[in-house]
Scaffold this motif. Structure first.
Motif: not given
Length: 88
Positions: A24, A71, A27
């Motif tokens: 993430y 994560d 990204e």
């Protein structure tokens, strides 16, 4: 969670510490236009002892490279290891 800095055991590359980043976070860099590059190096998987690849990111302006980790809110927070280089 964008960039996770390891405060427990230190992950090293050539004797120098690495920062951690989740998919993430990568990204988010892309969405914000943060200039970065990536490469792979080989490490021994501590669980099965086999040689695998980990992804290392370098962000413009950062002194320390980042290693890709899962994560911790959605997984185990471990370094992501690949059996083969994803580029191949």
């Amino acid at each position: 969670m964008y960039e996770v800095f390891n405060v427990g055991e230190t992950i090293l590359l050539d004797g120098e510490p690495l920062s951690l980043i989740t998919p993430y976070g990568v990204e988010n860099w892309i969405a914000k236009g943060v200039k970065h590059s990536y490469r792979y190096d080989q490490v021994r998987d501590p669980l099965d002892g086999k040689m695998k690849y980990r992804c290392l990111y370098e962000k413009d302006g950062a002194e320390v490279p980042f290693v890709l980790v899962n994560d911790p809110d959605e997984g185990d927070g471990r370094v992501v290891l690949f059996d083969d280089k994803p580029d191949t």
